[in-house]
Design an enzyme around this catalytic site. Structure first.
Site, PDB file in Angstrom:
ATOM      1  N   HIS A  74      -1.421  16.171  -1.657  1.00  0.00           N
ATOM      2  CA  HIS A  74      -1.872  16.258  -0.048  1.00  0.00           C
ATOM      3  C   HIS A  74      -1.551  17.356   0.364  1.00  0.00           C
ATOM      4  O   HIS A  74      -1.979  17.886   1.448  1.00  0.00           O
ATOM      5  CB  HIS A  74      -1.237  15.132   0.442  1.00  0.00           C
ATOM      6  CG  HIS A  74      -1.789  13.893   0.334  1.00  0.00           C
ATOM      7  ND1 HIS A  74      -1.864  13.201  -0.679  1.00  0.00           N
ATOM      8  CD2 HIS A  74      -2.710  13.252   1.129  1.00  0.00           C
ATOM      9  CE1 HIS A  74      -2.640  11.995  -0.650  1.00  0.00           C
ATOM     10  NE2 HIS A  74      -3.072  12.068   0.556  1.00  0.00           N
TER      11      HIS A  74
ATOM     12  N   ARG B 165     -12.895  26.745  48.834  1.00  0.00           N
ATOM     13  CA  ARG B 165     -12.518  25.761  49.434  1.00  0.00           C
ATOM     14  C   ARG B 165     -12.271  24.351  48.647  1.00  0.00           C
ATOM     15  O   ARG B 165     -11.649  23.542  48.938  1.00  0.00           O
ATOM     16  CB  ARG B 165     -13.401  25.326  50.779  1.00  0.00           C
ATOM     17  CG  ARG B 165     -14.802  25.086  50.409  1.00  0.00           C
ATOM     18  CD  ARG B 165     -15.593  24.802  51.933  1.00  0.00           C
ATOM     19  NE  ARG B 165     -16.974  25.248  51.383  1.00  0.00           N
ATOM     20  CZ  ARG B 165     -17.867  24.114  51.637  1.00  0.00           C
ATOM     21  NH1 ARG B 165     -17.199  23.051  51.620  1.00  0.00           N
ATOM     22  NH2 ARG B 165     -19.133  24.502  51.664  1.00  0.00           N
TER      23      ARG B 165
ATOM     24  N   ASN C 138       2.799  10.394   7.078  1.00  0.00           N
ATOM     25  CA  ASN C 138       1.735   9.235   7.530  1.00  0.00           C
ATOM     26  C   ASN C 138       1.652   9.197   9.123  1.00  0.00           C
ATOM     27  O   ASN C 138       1.425   8.095   9.660  1.00  0.00           O
ATOM     28  CB  ASN C 138       1.958   7.957   6.730  1.00  0.00           C
ATOM     29  CG  ASN C 138       0.552   7.244   6.654  1.00  0.00           C
ATOM     30  OD1 ASN C 138       0.888   6.035   6.257  1.00  0.00           O
ATOM     31  ND2 ASN C 138      -0.430   7.790   6.948  1.00  0.00           N
TER      32      ASN C 138
ATOM     33  N   GLY D 204      -5.733   5.295  -0.021  1.00  0.00           N
ATOM     34  CA  GLY D 204      -7.074   5.609   0.273  1.00  0.00           C
ATOM     35  C   GLY D 204      -8.019   5.017  -0.569  1.00  0.00           C
ATOM     36  O   GLY D 204      -7.936   3.642  -0.780  1.00  0.00           O
TER      37      GLY D 204
ATOM     38  N   TYR E 286       0.722  -1.206  -0.151  1.00  0.00           N
ATOM     39  CA  TYR E 286      -0.086  -0.071  -0.072  1.00  0.00           C
ATOM     40  C   TYR E 286       0.904   1.151  -0.017  1.00  0.00           C
ATOM     41  O   TYR E 286       1.798   1.301   0.713  1.00  0.00           O
ATOM     42  CB  TYR E 286      -1.148  -0.154   1.147  1.00  0.00           C
ATOM     43  CG  TYR E 286      -1.752   1.249   1.324  1.00  0.00           C
ATOM     44  CD1 TYR E 286      -2.876   1.488   0.770  1.00  0.00           C
ATOM     45  CD2 TYR E 286      -1.260   2.152   2.364  1.00  0.00           C
ATOM     46  CE1 TYR E 286      -3.622   2.844   0.880  1.00  0.00           C
ATOM     47  CE2 TYR E 286      -1.947   3.297   2.491  1.00  0.00           C
ATOM     48  CZ  TYR E 286      -3.102   3.671   1.792  1.00  0.00           C
ATOM     49  OH  TYR E 286      -3.891   4.785   1.938  1.00  0.00           O
TER      50      TYR E 286
END
Length: 510
Positions: A83, A281, A195, A60, A53
């Protein structure tokens, strides 16, 4: 010189030293050996035409598209081009530097499959002070911070723009001036550069460092307000918080005791109420909750800093290619949402103490709005308006980003973390928090001017530190200068430094 990949774990403090303070880095020899071994494995598989891949396939929704040998050589360049699709102003230099350090650390583990030249170029850019320009917005926080990391990765081809020695330059020019060779991209190199959720992680590390120091100043301001409001100091005894057991509350209570040590309130010279309001408090319980959340967030971010965030992952010694989703930003996105909401929560507590300082019905004898001339003068009445506006913006921004996923990439990427939204809004929430706390510091210091008792040593040091920035309000004057100056002083930790110089380090501080 910080050595990456030499067996030590990176910490948030390491990120601060490199990203903000400019510390030099180097790759450990064993890290280079791991990178080379992993690359050799990938090269063998490319030659054997094994399907991998993002190496010899599309990405994608296009992962099923096989690439031929020529396309494999060209694909990484186009991957970075398409990208690099962000928008908006350049991310701050320290954020980009933090992201680059985070990516170098991933490569140093030896599972990314890129050539050593890629990692070494990022090291050289950091050390030379050449910072690629990347738009702040565009990442959805899954498949990594693809848009900004791709703009950073343009530098690997000598493209895009950089900041260098105070100038905004074409990257090729900056790299030539710095003497850094341009490595270019070959198979896998581009995807290995982008990535992971490295920009979210980098911003998160810097943010947590700053929030931790802000929390210490919250405790100092709270101590000052408690003194000014003649508080009952019993709720801060160690036994009370040991019995419940939360570490953050114990730390906060210890710091309140440290800063108020020596006060007439502690020694019992003054008559006080049997029990104070919650905003007084319950300070250890509320602030301590944020401290405990910070401990969780720090663990998450430091795991990410030292983990392998890639897809695929190449395990050279097992000749194994693993595909999955280690780029997913959720493990850092959710903690940042938590911290952002926690800062807002503690800011609300600060404003409630401010209200008690200003309101004559609640302030145990202080003049209305902390002015002797109430009626003619309004004192700090409008300071509360400003604090309230900042808090409302914080509340709006506190809606979690990690549940806001919008699917992308033809529903292949159908759940994303939206962690960049979380990081950017957390940054704005903290910026507002500097202002809210600065206003409490101003009011508490003004209130102490009207008291006659002896405060604790730490409170006296804090009072002096505030007065070095903002003068006593005798007659009304425009307050925006005071507000901005004190917010800036909180951001640079001026009061914290003064108090720690007087009483020693506060518990839980960096």
């Amino acid at each position: 010189m910080m050595r990456i990949g030499a067996g030590q774990r990176l910490t948030i403090a390491d990120v601060v030293r490199v990203a903000r303070l400019g510390e030099m880095v180097e790759l450990a020899p064993e890290a280079l050996t791991r990178i080379r071994a992993c690359r050799a494995m990938l090269d063998r598989k490319v030659l054997a035409h094994e399907t991998m891949y993002g190496v010899n396939t599309g990405i994608g929704e296009l992962a099923e598209v096989a690439l031929d040998d020529e396309q494999v050589r060209q694909f990484q360049r186009y991957l970075i081009y398409n990208h690099a699709a962000g928008i908006g102003d350049p991310a701050p230099v320290e954020h980009v530097r933090a992201a680059m350090l985070s990516r170098i650390a991933v490569h140093a583990r030896g599972y990314s499959g890129c050539r050593p030249e890629i990692t070494l170029t990022y090291v050289a850019l950091l050390n030379a002070g050449v910072t690629p320009i990347a738009c702040e917005k565009g990442s959805v926080g899954a498949c990594g911070d693809l848009a900004p990391m791709s703009q950073i990765a343009l530098s690997l081809m000598g493209e895009g723009e950089c900041f260098y020695r105070g100038e905004r330059l074409a990257t090729r020019v900056a790299m030539e001036r710095a003497g850094i060779p341009i490595p270019g991209l070959e198979a896998r190199d581009g995807l290995a550069a982008i990535n992971g959720s490295n920009l979210i992680t980098g911003i998160g590390c810097l943010l947590l460092y700053d929030v931790e120091r802000w929390v210490a100043q919250v405790e100092i301001a709270a101590a000052m307000s408690l003194e000014a409001l003649l508080a009952n100091m019993k709720p801060y005894q160690p036994k009370l918080h040991e019995l419940r057991g939360f570490p953050g509350a114990q730390t906060c209570a210890a710091n309140l005791r440290l800063v108020t040590a020596g006060s007439d309130l502690v020694t019992g010279k003054l008559k006080v109420k049997v029990q104070d309001a919650y905003s007084m408090r319950s300070t250890p319980q509320v602030v301590g909750t944020l401290r405990d959340a910070l401990a969780y967030a720090r663990t998450q971010l430091e795991i990410e800093l030292n983990g392998v965030a890639d897809n695929p992952i190449f395990v050279a010694d097992e000749d194994l290619v693993l595909t999955g989703a280690n780029f997913q930003g959720a493990p850092v996105s959710m903690p940042l949402d938590l911290i952002a909401a926690g800062v807002t929560m503690v800011s609300v507590l600060s404003e409630r103490r401010l209200n008690r300082l200003l309101n004559p019905a609640l302030s145990v004898g202080l003049p209305a709005f902390l002015t002797k001339g109430a009626g003619m003068f309004s004192g700090h009445m409008l300071s509360q308006y400003t604090a309230d506006m900042l808090i409302v913006e914080q509340r709006i921004l506190s809606a979690p980003s990690c549940v806001q996923s919008i699917p992308a990439a033809a529903d292949q990427e159908d759940f994303v973390s939206m962690g960049m939204n979380g990081a950017l809004k957390a940054k704005q929430i903290l910026k507002n928090a500097y202002g809210v706390l600065g206003i409490e510091f101003i009011a508490a210091t003004q209130a102490l001017d009207f008291r006659g008792h002896t405060p604790g040593r730490g409170v006296r040091a804090a009072h002096a530190a505030v007065r070095a920035v903002v003068a006593h309000l005798d007659v009304d004057r425009p307050l925006f200068t005071d507000h901005n100056a004190m917010a800036a002083a909180v951001e640079r930790c001026a009061v914290l430094e003064a108090v720690e110089q007087e009483v020693g380090p506060l518990a839980g501080s960096w």
